[in-house]
Design an enzyme around this catalytic site. Structure first.
Site, PDB file in Angstrom:
ATOM      1  N   THR A  49       0.788  -1.162  -0.215  1.00  6.16           N
ATOM      2  CA  THR A  49       0.035   0.189   0.032  1.00  6.16           C
ATOM      3  C   THR A  49       0.984   1.125  -0.129  1.00  6.16           C
ATOM      4  O   THR A  49       2.261   1.224  -0.094  1.00  6.16           O
ATOM      5  CB  THR A  49      -1.073   0.066   1.268  1.00  6.16           C
ATOM      6  OG1 THR A  49      -0.160   0.218   2.306  1.00  6.16           O
ATOM      7  CG2 THR A  49      -1.544  -1.351   1.362  1.00  6.16           C
ATOM      8  N   CYS A  50       0.293   2.314   0.058  1.00  7.68           N
ATOM      9  CA  CYS A  50       0.874   3.650   0.024  1.00  7.68           C
ATOM     10  C   CYS A  50       1.928   3.624   1.363  1.00  7.68           C
ATOM     11  O   CYS A  50       2.851   4.529   1.376  1.00  7.68           O
ATOM     12  CB  CYS A  50       0.137   4.845  -0.102  1.00  7.68           C
ATOM     13  SG  CYS A  50      -0.986   5.048   1.181  1.00  7.68           S
ATOM     14  N   ARG A  52       3.022   0.738   3.507  1.00  6.88           N
ATOM     15  CA  ARG A  52       3.584  -0.719   3.932  1.00  6.88           C
ATOM     16  C   ARG A  52       3.883  -1.389   2.741  1.00  6.88           C
ATOM     17  O   ARG A  52       3.064  -1.520   1.664  1.00  6.88           O
ATOM     18  CB  ARG A  52       2.688  -1.165   4.718  1.00  6.88           C
ATOM     19  CG  ARG A  52       1.281  -1.921   4.299  1.00  6.88           C
ATOM     20  CD  ARG A  52       0.390  -2.687   5.315  1.00  6.88           C
ATOM     21  NE  ARG A  52      -0.065  -1.646   5.994  1.00  6.88           N
ATOM     22  CZ  ARG A  52       0.216  -1.516   7.445  1.00  6.88           C
ATOM     23  NH1 ARG A  52       1.178  -2.489   7.959  1.00  6.88           N
ATOM     24  NH2 ARG A  52      -0.142  -0.626   8.455  1.00  6.88           N
ATOM     25  N   HIS A  99      -0.560  -9.748  13.538  1.00  2.65           N
ATOM     26  CA  HIS A  99      -0.265  -8.521  12.821  1.00  2.65           C
ATOM     27  C   HIS A  99      -1.350  -8.346  11.824  1.00  2.65           C
ATOM     28  O   HIS A  99      -1.909  -7.186  11.428  1.00  2.65           O
ATOM     29  CB  HIS A  99       1.185  -8.656  12.332  1.00  2.65           C
ATOM     30  CG  HIS A  99       1.620  -7.545  11.190  1.00  2.65           C
ATOM     31  ND1 HIS A  99       2.054  -6.328  11.733  1.00  2.65           N
ATOM     32  CD2 HIS A  99       1.737  -7.595   9.882  1.00  2.65           C
ATOM     33  CE1 HIS A  99       2.142  -5.506  10.679  1.00  2.65           C
ATOM     34  NE2 HIS A  99       2.132  -6.188   9.558  1.00  2.65           N
ATOM     35  N   SER A 109      -2.662   1.445  10.792  1.00  5.10           N
ATOM     36  CA  SER A 109      -2.648   2.263   9.524  1.00  5.10           C
ATOM     37  C   SER A 109      -2.344   3.821  10.256  1.00  5.10           C
ATOM     38  O   SER A 109      -2.213   3.802  11.127  1.00  5.10           O
ATOM     39  CB  SER A 109      -4.272   2.306   9.162  1.00  5.10           C
ATOM     40  OG  SER A 109      -4.786   1.200   8.516  1.00  5.10           O
ATOM     41  N   GLU A 114      -9.088   3.416   9.550  1.00  7.09           N
ATOM     42  CA  GLU A 114      -9.511   3.696   8.051  1.00  7.09           C
ATOM     43  C   GLU A 114      -9.754   2.339   7.522  1.00  7.09           C
ATOM     44  O   GLU A 114      -9.204   1.396   7.759  1.00  7.09           O
ATOM     45  CB  GLU A 114      -8.350   4.514   7.335  1.00  7.09           C
ATOM     46  CG  GLU A 114      -7.060   3.712   7.097  1.00  7.09           C
ATOM     47  CD  GLU A 114      -6.895   2.849   6.114  1.00  7.09           C
ATOM     48  OE1 GLU A 114      -7.615   2.878   5.303  1.00  7.09           O
ATOM     49  OE2 GLU A 114      -5.848   2.131   6.185  1.00  7.09           O
ATOM     50  N   GLN A 116     -10.184   1.419   4.057  1.00 10.93           N
ATOM     51  CA  GLN A 116      -9.703   1.437   2.832  1.00 10.93           C
ATOM     52  C   GLN A 116      -8.532  -0.027   2.545  1.00 10.93           C
ATOM     53  O   GLN A 116      -8.492  -0.685   1.820  1.00 10.93           O
ATOM     54  CB  GLN A 116      -9.048   2.502   2.270  1.00 10.93           C
ATOM     55  CG  GLN A 116      -8.746   2.267   0.733  1.00 10.93           C
ATOM     56  CD  GLN A 116      -8.191   3.417   0.039  1.00 10.93           C
ATOM     57  OE1 GLN A 116      -7.722   4.356   0.680  1.00 10.93           O
ATOM     58  NE2 GLN A 116      -8.170   3.489  -1.168  1.00 10.93           N
ATOM     59  N   GLN A 120      -7.431  -3.358   0.143  1.00 11.54           N
ATOM     60  CA  GLN A 120      -6.037  -3.604  -0.304  1.00 11.54           C
ATOM     61  C   GLN A 120      -5.483  -4.948  -0.112  1.00 11.54           C
ATOM     62  O   GLN A 120      -4.999  -5.524  -0.591  1.00 11.54           O
ATOM     63  CB  GLN A 120      -5.173  -2.456   0.315  1.00 11.54           C
ATOM     64  CG  GLN A 120      -5.475  -1.192  -0.230  1.00 11.54           C
ATOM     65  CD  GLN A 120      -4.882  -0.157   0.669  1.00 11.54           C
ATOM     66  OE1 GLN A 120      -4.706  -0.198   1.712  1.00 11.54           O
ATOM     67  NE2 GLN A 120      -4.404   1.073   0.093  1.00 11.54           N
ATOM     68  N   ALA A 193      -6.917   7.148 -11.901  1.00 14.36           N
ATOM     69  CA  ALA A 193      -8.165   6.672 -11.720  1.00 14.36           C
ATOM     70  C   ALA A 193      -8.251   5.302 -11.088  1.00 14.36           C
ATOM     71  O   ALA A 193      -9.129   4.574 -11.356  1.00 14.36           O
ATOM     72  CB  ALA A 193      -8.781   6.530 -13.374  1.00 14.36           C
ATOM     73  N   SER A 195      -8.499   2.887  -7.416  1.00 13.81           N
ATOM     74  CA  SER A 195      -9.145   3.052  -6.087  1.00 13.81           C
ATOM     75  C   SER A 195      -9.060   4.208  -5.277  1.00 13.81           C
ATOM     76  O   SER A 195     -10.113   4.853  -5.031  1.00 13.81           O
ATOM     77  CB  SER A 195      -8.946   1.891  -5.347  1.00 13.81           C
ATOM     78  OG  SER A 195      -7.507   1.801  -4.852  1.00 13.81           O
TER      79      SER A 195
END
Length: 512
Positions: A49-50, A52, A99, A109, A114, A116, A120, A193, A195
C-alpha cells in the site's frame, strides 16, 4: 510449514525509504513468483500500500525464510539489503496472524480505523490467487483477515477513530475547517483513476466542488470514472482529459489530488510554479548547475531522477536565510510564510507524484504521505480501539486453534481408514472360514465389529483433536502416526484428497 511475514511500514521506516522501496504491479508479481521459487517458501502473498510493503509466506525454516524474504524484498524494491534491513520487521506464526488481523482492522494504519485497507488486502489475495502463489494457509488467513476487519467495523465504533487517507488529507488542506465549506465551488483536478483516486474524486464531488477533471494515462478509465461521477447525483461537473492536458488544467485548478502508479514525479516544481504564475521555482545556489527538467517528462524509475535532481530538490527544501518559516512549518499552516493558498495539492502516491519542493512556491500548499504521518501521530484514539484489540486477540486464538485442528484431521482420517481396512480384512478372513454364513448374519457381524472399532477410536480421536487445537498441540499428530504406525504418505494423500474435495465442492472457495 509456518507463517512468516517480513515487511516495512510507516511505523518502522521513514517515508523516504518507503517511497524508494515501493513496488509496481509488475514488481509485485515477479516478487511473488521468485518467492515461490525460493526453497524455504511454499506459498506467498504481497500486501503493498502507500505506507507498507509486506511479504507473507508459508515457510519450512524460520531463519532461512527470513533471510530469503529479506533478500527478495531488497532485490525487487531496489533498496540495498544493508540499507533496508534496519527498517524491516519480522512476525512468525501467531504473531504474524495477529499482525495481519490488526492491519485489517485499521489498528496499524497511518490513520487509525480507516477502512480502505480491507480493499487492499482483498486485492493482495486476488493477485496471489491469479498467480497461483496462495495455497490453503494464505487463502484461509487473508479470507479470515477480511472477516475480522469487517467484524471490527460493524461491532465497534472504530470508524470514529479515523477515516480514509483521502478524507484525512482533505481535512489537512482545510486546516481544521469543514471540508465541505473549504471545497465548495472549487475546481478540482484528480490525477489517476485507481481506487484511491476514485475515492478522492467521489469525496470531492460530495463535498461540493464545482468541477472535477479526471486525468489518467488510460483515458478510457478516466472517462468511465467521470461518467460514474456525473451519474452520482452530485452537482459537480465531471469530465475526463488525457495526461497531456494536465499542464493546462493545472492553471485552472484550485485543488489537485494525485495518486498514480508512476515510479517518478508526475508534477514537478517547475510545472506547479508555472501553473500559479511563477515561471521558475524559488532560486537556489548549487555548486554545479542542475540540468533543465521537462515538467511532464517521465521520471527515472524509483521515484528519483538523477543525482543532480535530488540535489536541486533538496536545495529548494532547505530554508534560505531570511526566507520565512522552514518547510515543516508550512505543512501545518497555510502556504509558506502564511501566504494565501491559491493551489492546494494532496499527494497520496507512494512513491510521491508531486515534487516536495513545491513547498517553497508562493501560494502553494502540499499535503503528502509524510505530512499525513506527522499529523496522524497526534490524532486522538477512540475508546473503541481497545474493543477492536480484544476482537483481534480472540480471532487470532480461534484461527490458530482451527489451523492446528485442521493439521491433525488427515492423521485422524488415515487412522480411521486403516481401522476400516482392518475390519474389511477380518471379515474377508471370516468369510473364508465360515462360507455358509447367511447375508443377514454376515451383515450383523460386520456391523458389530465396526461398532467396536468406532467406540475404541472415538474417545482418543476426539481428545486428540481438542489437544491439537491448543498452543503447542502440533506434536499430537506425530504421536498418533507413531503409535499406530501410520504411513506418512497415506496421511499426505488424505490431505491432498481433502483439499481437492474442498475445491470441487465450492469452486469459489478462497476467491477474494
Amino acid at each position: 510449514m509456518s507463517l512468516l511475514v517480513v515487511g516495512l511500514s510507516h511505523r518502522s521506516a521513514p517515508v523516504s525509504v518507503l517511497e524508494r522501496a515501493a513496488l509496481s504491479a509488475d514488481a509485485q508479481a515477479k516478487l511473488l513468483q521468485d518467492t515461490l521459487a525460493a526453497e524455504p517458501a511454499a506459498e506467498a502473498a504481497v500486501l503493498a500500500t502507500c505506507n507498507r510493503i509486506e511479504l507473507y509466506a508459508d515457510v519450512d525454516k524460520f531463519h532461512a525464510g527470513v533471510a530469503e524474504l529479506s533478500t527478495l524484498l531488497a532485490q525487487h524494491s531496489g533498496v540495498g539489503l544493508e540499507e533496508l534491513t534496519p527498517y524491516l520487521y519480522v512476525h512468525y506464526e501467531d504473531r504474524a496472524v495477529h499482525h495481519l488481523f490488526s492491519v485489517a482492522c485499521g489498528l496499524d494504519s497511518m490513520v487509525v480505523g480507516e477502512g480502505q485497507i480491507l480493499g487492499q488486502i482483498k486485492d493482495a489475495l486476488a493477485r496471489s490467487q491469479e498467480l497461483h502463489t496462495a495455497g490453503k494457509l494464505l487463502n484461509d488467513l487473508f479470507q479470515q483477515a477480511l472477516r475480522v476487519g469487517k467484524r471490527a467495523h460493524s461491532e465497534t465504533g472504530i470508524d470514529r477513530a479515523g477515516q480514509s487517507l483521502v478524507t484525512f488529507g482533505l481535512e489537512q488542506l482545510a486546516e481544521g475547517g469543514s471540508v465541505e465549506n473549504w471545497a465548495d465551488g472549487k475546481r478540482a483536478l484528480v490525477i489517476g483513476a485507481g481506487s484511491m483516486s476514485s475515492l478522492a474524486a467521489a469525496t470531492l464531488a460530495r463535498a461540493g466542488v464545482r468541477e472535477l477533471v479526471i486525468a489518467n494515462r488510460t483515458q478510457e478509465r478516466a472517462r468511465r470514472l467521470a461518467e460514474i461521477l456525473a451519474d452520482s447525483g452530485t452537482e459537480a461537473l465531471a469530465r475526463a482529459v488525457p495526461m497531456a492536458d494536465v499542464a493546462d488544467e493545472l492553471t485552472r485548478a484550485d485543488v489537485v489530488v494525485s495518486c498514480t502508479g508512476a515510479t517518478g514525479l508526475v508534477l514537478t516544481a517547475e510545472a506547479v510554479a508555472a501553473a500559479v504564475g511563477r515561471t521558475t521555482p524559488p532560486p537556489v545556489v548549487l555548486e554545479a548547475p542542475a540540468p533543465a527538467v521537462d515538467p511532464f517528462a517521465p521520471a527515472t524509475p524509483g521515484g528519483g531522477g538523477e543525482a543532480t535532481d535530488f540535489e536541486q530538490h533538496a536545495a529548494w527544501l532547505e530554508k534560505a536565510p531570511g526566507e520565512g518559516p522552514a518547510p515543516g512549518a508550512a505543512r501545518d499552516g497555510g502556504a509558506p510564510g502564511g501566504r494565501t493558498t491559491s493551489l492546494a495539492l494532496l499527494d497520496l502516491a507512494m512513491p510521491r507524484d508531486i515534487d516536495a519542493a513545491v513547498h517553497r512556491i508562493d501560494g502553494v500548499r502540499l499535503v503528502d504521505i509524510e505530512s499525513l504521518a506527522e499529523a496522524s501521530a497526534d490524532a486522538p484514539m477512540a475508546d473503541d480501539v481497545e474493543k477492536v484489540r480484544g476482537i483481534v486477540s480472540d480471532e487470532v486464538a480461534a484461527f490458530g486453534a482451527a489451523q492446528r485442528a485442521a493439521h491433525i484431521t488427515p492423521t485422524v482420517v488415515a487412522l480411521r481408514t486403516m481401522a476400516a481396512d482392518v475390519v474389511a480384512g477380518e471379515m474377508a478372513r471370516l468369510e473364508g472360514r465360515l462360507p455358509g454364513l447367511e447375508d443377514k448374519q454376515r451383515a450383523e457381524i460386520t456391523q458389530t465389529v465396526r461398532r467396536v472399532v468406532d467406540k475404541l477410536l472415538h474417545a482418543p480421536t476426539v481428545r486428540v483433536k481438542q489437544l491439537a487445537s491448543e498452543p503447542g498441540g502440533a506434536g499430537y499428530a506425530d504421536a498418533l502416526r507413531t503409535l499406530f504406525d501410520l504411513d506418512p504418505q497415506t496421511v499426505a494423500a488424505v490431505s491432498r484428497a481433502d483439499h481437492l474435495n474442498n475445491e470441487n465442492d465450492d469452486p469459489n472457495r478462497g476467491r477474494a
